[in-house]
Scaffold this active site. Structure first.
Site, PDB file in Angstrom:
ATOM      1  N   VAL A  59       0.840  -1.204   0.000  1.00 50.32           N
ATOM      2  CA  VAL A  59       0.000   0.000   0.000  1.00 50.32           C
ATOM      3  C   VAL A  59       0.878   1.258   0.000  1.00 50.32           C
ATOM      4  CG1 VAL A  59      -1.711   1.312   1.326  1.00 50.32           C
ATOM      5  CG2 VAL A  59      -2.005  -1.145   0.985  1.00 50.32           C
ATOM      6  N   ALA A  62       1.911   1.693  -3.517  1.00 45.96           N
ATOM      7  CA  ALA A  62       0.790   2.170  -4.331  1.00 45.96           C
ATOM      8  C   ALA A  62       0.496   3.645  -4.071  1.00 45.96           C
ATOM      9  CB  ALA A  62      -0.455   1.326  -4.065  1.00 45.96           C
ATOM     10  N   GLU A  63       0.436   4.037  -2.804  1.00 44.72           N
ATOM     11  CA  GLU A  63       0.147   5.441  -2.509  1.00 44.72           C
ATOM     12  C   GLU A  63       1.278   6.350  -2.974  1.00 44.72           C
ATOM     13  OE1 GLU A  63      -1.618   8.519   0.739  1.00 44.72           O
ATOM     14  OE2 GLU A  63      -1.733   6.378   1.145  1.00 44.72           O
ATOM     15  N   SER A  64       2.496   5.884  -2.860  1.00 44.30           N
ATOM     16  CA  SER A  64       3.632   6.689  -3.322  1.00 44.30           C
ATOM     17  C   SER A  64       3.560   6.945  -4.819  1.00 44.30           C
ATOM     18  CB  SER A  64       4.952   5.990  -2.978  1.00 44.30           C
ATOM     19  OG  SER A  64       5.107   5.869  -1.592  1.00 44.30           O
ATOM     20  N   SER A  67       0.317   9.173  -5.629  1.00 49.52           N
ATOM     21  CA  SER A  67       0.470  10.568  -5.198  1.00 49.52           C
ATOM     22  C   SER A  67       1.513  11.293  -6.038  1.00 49.52           C
ATOM     23  CB  SER A  67       0.850  10.628  -3.717  1.00 49.52           C
ATOM     24  OG  SER A  67      -0.210  10.183  -2.917  1.00 49.52           O
TER      25      SER A  67
END
Length: 140
Positions: A59, A62-64, A67
């Site tokens: 996660v 994925a968020e890195s 964003s």
């Protein structure tokens, strides 16, 4: 790879210095008009106790990538980007090698952006499917 892509990837990778992305050894490796790709090694640093990739590390990857994609596709001089919601479905485990996260824009609004992030192994097998919502807020 063309000069523009190289410049974007260099900026993305340099922005990871002294961050979680550097700790997890996330590297941005490809960019296009509507996507960004990063890779992360799978080793004991990102394992859960039973020796497979930790969902939290997945996660974080994925968020890195999502964003960072919002940051490069929005006007970073005028807005800053924050993740406001992420959902992940982990469908396969992996013990070693590398995983790749490809963030593709689903909705690019002025305020919110919606990203689909597929995390795959080196053979292209789906490890996790994530959805990230980001918000772009005006800089003061």
């Amino acid at each position: 790879m063309n000069e523009y892509k190289e410049k974007i990837l260099k900026v993305c990778n340099e922005s990871s210095t002294n961050t979680l992305m550097e700790t997890l050894e996330i590297e941005y490796i490809d960019v296009g008009e509507d996507f960004l790709v990063a890779k992360m090694p799978v080793n004991p640093r990102v394992h859960q106790p039973d020796g497979v990739l930790h969902g939290g590390a997945t996660v974080a990857l994925a968020e890195s990538v999502g964003s960072t994609a919002s940051y490069i596709f929005m006007d970073a001089q005028k807005v800053f980007v924050r993740g406001i919601e992420i959902a992940a479905n982990h469908v396969k485990s992996i013990k070693e090698g590398e995983v790749f996260a490809k963030a593709i824009i689903i909705h690019k609004g002025r305020t919110t952006q919606l990203w689909e992030i597929k995390v795959t192994d080196t053979e292209g097998n789906l490890i996790s499917l994530c959805k990230l919502t980001t918000i772009s807020l005006p800089r003061k």
